[in-house]
Write a protein that holds these residues in place. Sequence first.
Motif, PDB file in Angstrom:
ATOM      1  N   ASN A   1      22.454 -10.049  -0.933  1.00 26.20           N
ATOM      2  CA  ASN A   1      23.767 -10.683  -0.827  1.00 26.20           C
ATOM      3  C   ASN A   1      24.815  -9.698  -0.307  1.00 26.20           C
ATOM      4  N   GLN A   2      24.714  -8.442  -0.712  1.00 27.74           N
ATOM      5  CA  GLN A   2      25.655  -7.426  -0.224  1.00 27.74           C
ATOM      6  C   GLN A   2      25.544  -7.288   1.287  1.00 27.74           C
ATOM      7  N   ASN A   3      24.307  -7.258   1.783  1.00 23.77           N
ATOM      8  CA  ASN A   3      24.100  -7.186   3.235  1.00 23.77           C
ATOM      9  C   ASN A   3      24.657  -8.423   3.931  1.00 23.77           C
ATOM     10  N   MET A   4      24.473  -9.591   3.285  1.00 29.43           N
ATOM     11  CA  MET A   4      24.982 -10.836   3.876  1.00 29.43           C
ATOM     12  C   MET A   4      26.514 -10.843   3.874  1.00 29.43           C
ATOM     13  N   LYS A   5      27.146 -10.282   2.844  1.00 25.57           N
ATOM     14  CA  LYS A   5      28.607 -10.216   2.794  1.00 25.57           C
ATOM     15  C   LYS A   5      29.153  -9.382   3.935  1.00 25.57           C
ATOM     16  N   LEU A   6      28.434  -8.316   4.262  1.00 29.00           N
ATOM     17  CA  LEU A   6      28.867  -7.465   5.365  1.00 29.00           C
ATOM     18  C   LEU A   6      28.871  -8.228   6.688  1.00 29.00           C
ATOM     19  N   GLU A   7      28.054  -9.263   6.746  1.00 29.66           N
ATOM     20  CA  GLU A   7      27.985 -10.106   7.953  1.00 29.66           C
ATOM     21  C   GLU A   7      28.747 -11.407   7.745  1.00 29.66           C
ATOM     22  N   ASP A   8      29.571 -11.461   6.686  1.00 34.05           N
ATOM     23  CA  ASP A   8      30.367 -12.646   6.357  1.00 34.05           C
ATOM     24  C   ASP A   8      29.503 -13.867   6.044  1.00 34.05           C
ATOM     25  N   GLN A   9      28.361 -13.650   5.404  1.00 42.52           N
ATOM     26  CA  GLN A   9      27.451 -14.745   5.070  1.00 42.52           C
ATOM     27  C   GLN A   9      27.093 -14.757   3.584  1.00 42.52           C
ATOM     28  N   GLY A  10      27.886 -14.106   2.733  1.00 43.60           N
ATOM     29  CA  GLY A  10      27.602 -14.039   1.292  1.00 43.60           C
ATOM     30  C   GLY A  10      27.607 -15.419   0.655  1.00 43.60           C
ATOM     31  N   ILE A  11      26.967 -15.531  -0.516  1.00 43.46           N
ATOM     32  CA  ILE A  11      26.902 -16.814  -1.217  1.00 43.46           C
ATOM     33  C   ILE A  11      27.733 -16.743  -2.497  1.00 43.46           C
ATOM     34  N   GLY A  12      28.118 -17.904  -3.030  1.00 44.10           N
ATOM     35  CA  GLY A  12      28.940 -17.985  -4.239  1.00 44.10           C
ATOM     36  C   GLY A  12      28.163 -17.613  -5.491  1.00 44.10           C
ATOM     37  N   ASP A  13      28.911 -17.415  -6.589  1.00 45.45           N
ATOM     38  CA  ASP A  13      28.307 -16.971  -7.844  1.00 45.45           C
ATOM     39  C   ASP A  13      27.261 -17.941  -8.380  1.00 45.45           C
ATOM     40  N   GLU A  14      27.536 -19.246  -8.307  1.00 43.47           N
ATOM     41  CA  GLU A  14      26.588 -20.239  -8.834  1.00 43.47           C
ATOM     42  C   GLU A  14      25.283 -20.202  -8.050  1.00 43.47           C
ATOM     43  N   LYS A  15      25.394 -20.177  -6.747  1.00 39.79           N
ATOM     44  CA  LYS A  15      24.208 -20.119  -5.878  1.00 39.79           C
ATOM     45  C   LYS A  15      23.480 -18.789  -6.083  1.00 39.79           C
ATOM     46  N   LEU A  16      24.257 -17.732  -6.281  1.00 39.83           N
ATOM     47  CA  LEU A  16      23.691 -16.410  -6.523  1.00 39.83           C
ATOM     48  C   LEU A  16      22.841 -16.413  -7.799  1.00 39.83           C
ATOM     49  N   ASN A  17      23.379 -16.976  -8.889  1.00 43.25           N
ATOM     50  CA  ASN A  17      22.640 -17.054 -10.154  1.00 43.25           C
ATOM     51  C   ASN A  17      21.399 -17.933 -10.043  1.00 43.25           C
ATOM     52  N   ASP A  18      21.517 -19.046  -9.319  1.00 45.68           N
ATOM     53  CA  ASP A  18      20.351 -19.917  -9.109  1.00 45.68           C
ATOM     54  C   ASP A  18      19.261 -19.172  -8.349  1.00 45.68           C
ATOM     55  N   THR A  19      19.661 -18.423  -7.340  1.00 40.43           N
ATOM     56  CA  THR A  19      18.705 -17.669  -6.524  1.00 40.43           C
ATOM     57  C   THR A  19      18.027 -16.594  -7.364  1.00 40.43           C
ATOM     58  N   ILE A  20      18.810 -15.903  -8.202  1.00 41.96           N
ATOM     59  CA  ILE A  20      18.245 -14.879  -9.091  1.00 41.96           C
ATOM     60  C   ILE A  20      17.225 -15.509 -10.037  1.00 41.96           C
ATOM     61  N   ASN A  21      17.583 -16.653 -10.649  1.00 39.35           N
ATOM     62  CA  ASN A  21      16.666 -17.330 -11.579  1.00 39.35           C
ATOM     63  C   ASN A  21      15.389 -17.788 -10.890  1.00 39.35           C
ATOM     64  N   ASP A  22      15.532 -18.351  -9.692  1.00 40.47           N
ATOM     65  CA  ASP A  22      14.349 -18.804  -8.950  1.00 40.47           C
ATOM     66  C   ASP A  22      13.423 -17.636  -8.630  1.00 40.47           C
ATOM     67  N   LEU A  23      14.013 -16.540  -8.140  1.00 37.08           N
ATOM     68  CA  LEU A  23      13.194 -15.376  -7.786  1.00 37.08           C
ATOM     69  C   LEU A  23      12.570 -14.759  -9.044  1.00 37.08           C
ATOM     70  N   ALA A  24      13.324 -14.683 -10.128  1.00 35.80           N
ATOM     71  CA  ALA A  24      12.798 -14.127 -11.383  1.00 35.80           C
ATOM     72  C   ALA A  24      11.597 -14.947 -11.864  1.00 35.80           C
ATOM     73  N   ASN A  25      11.691 -16.265 -11.770  1.00 36.79           N
ATOM     74  CA  ASN A  25      10.566 -17.125 -12.172  1.00 36.79           C
ATOM     75  C   ASN A  25       9.347 -16.898 -11.298  1.00 36.79           C
ATOM     76  N   GLU A  26       9.578 -16.712 -10.010  1.00 38.12           N
ATOM     77  CA  GLU A  26       8.464 -16.459  -9.083  1.00 38.12           C
ATOM     78  C   GLU A  26       7.813 -15.105  -9.392  1.00 38.12           C
ATOM     79  N   ILE A  27       8.637 -14.090  -9.605  1.00 35.89           N
ATOM     80  CA  ILE A  27       8.121 -12.758  -9.925  1.00 35.89           C
ATOM     81  C   ILE A  27       7.346 -12.806 -11.239  1.00 35.89           C
ATOM     82  N   LYS A  28       7.895 -13.493 -12.230  1.00 30.59           N
ATOM     83  CA  LYS A  28       7.246 -13.607 -13.543  1.00 30.59           C
ATOM     84  C   LYS A  28       5.895 -14.323 -13.421  1.00 30.59           C
ATOM     85  N   ARG A  29       5.870 -15.383 -12.637  1.00 29.68           N
ATOM     86  CA  ARG A  29       4.644 -16.158 -12.466  1.00 29.68           C
ATOM     87  C   ARG A  29       3.548 -15.297 -11.817  1.00 29.68           C
ATOM     88  N   GLU A  30       3.949 -14.484 -10.837  1.00 25.45           N
ATOM     89  CA  GLU A  30       2.979 -13.663 -10.104  1.00 25.45           C
ATOM     90  C   GLU A  30       2.690 -12.331 -10.800  1.00 25.45           C
TER      91      GLU A  30
END
Length: 153
Positions: free
Chosen positions: A117-146
């Motif tokens: 997200n930091q890299n995306m902000k530098l390119e003016d493409q950052g995401i909001g806090d809600e979307k950020l938390n959803d993305t973190i949760n989704d990735l955490a679930n995927e990492i946990k599953r694997e």
Amino acid sequence: MRNKRQLLIEQLDQKLMKFQESALVLVPTKGWINTIRTTLNMTRDQLGTKLGMSKGAIQKIEEREAKGQITINKLKDVGQALNMKFVYGFVPNDGSIENLIRLESEKLARKIVLRTNQNMKLEDQGIGDEKLNDTINDLANEIKREVRKSLWD
């Protein structure tokens, strides 16, 4: 559907659950060998005889155990001489292996998503806090599953 890794985690958690209470037991200042021997009213000579060692060697064993400088094999030998079973293991600080993996997955996911997200902000493409938390949760679930090996880097 549970995969093989999840089944192994569940089985290990069941085995370790028996030790959760014992994890609260503190090691006596003089160590277990000395504490048990003196509680049984057994002299160092008597324990030495059972182990084929001198009184001085038993004293050294007790001192090494108290300092955390004794081998597991020596503890097993002493346990046998005392007619006791030596128990050795690890108990997760957070209650279970599953919790340990969940916490590490969340930490790794947060690190990855926030860096991206930091890299995306530098390119003016950052995401909001809600979307950020959803993305973190989704990735955490995927990492946990694997249970990715990168979890432990």
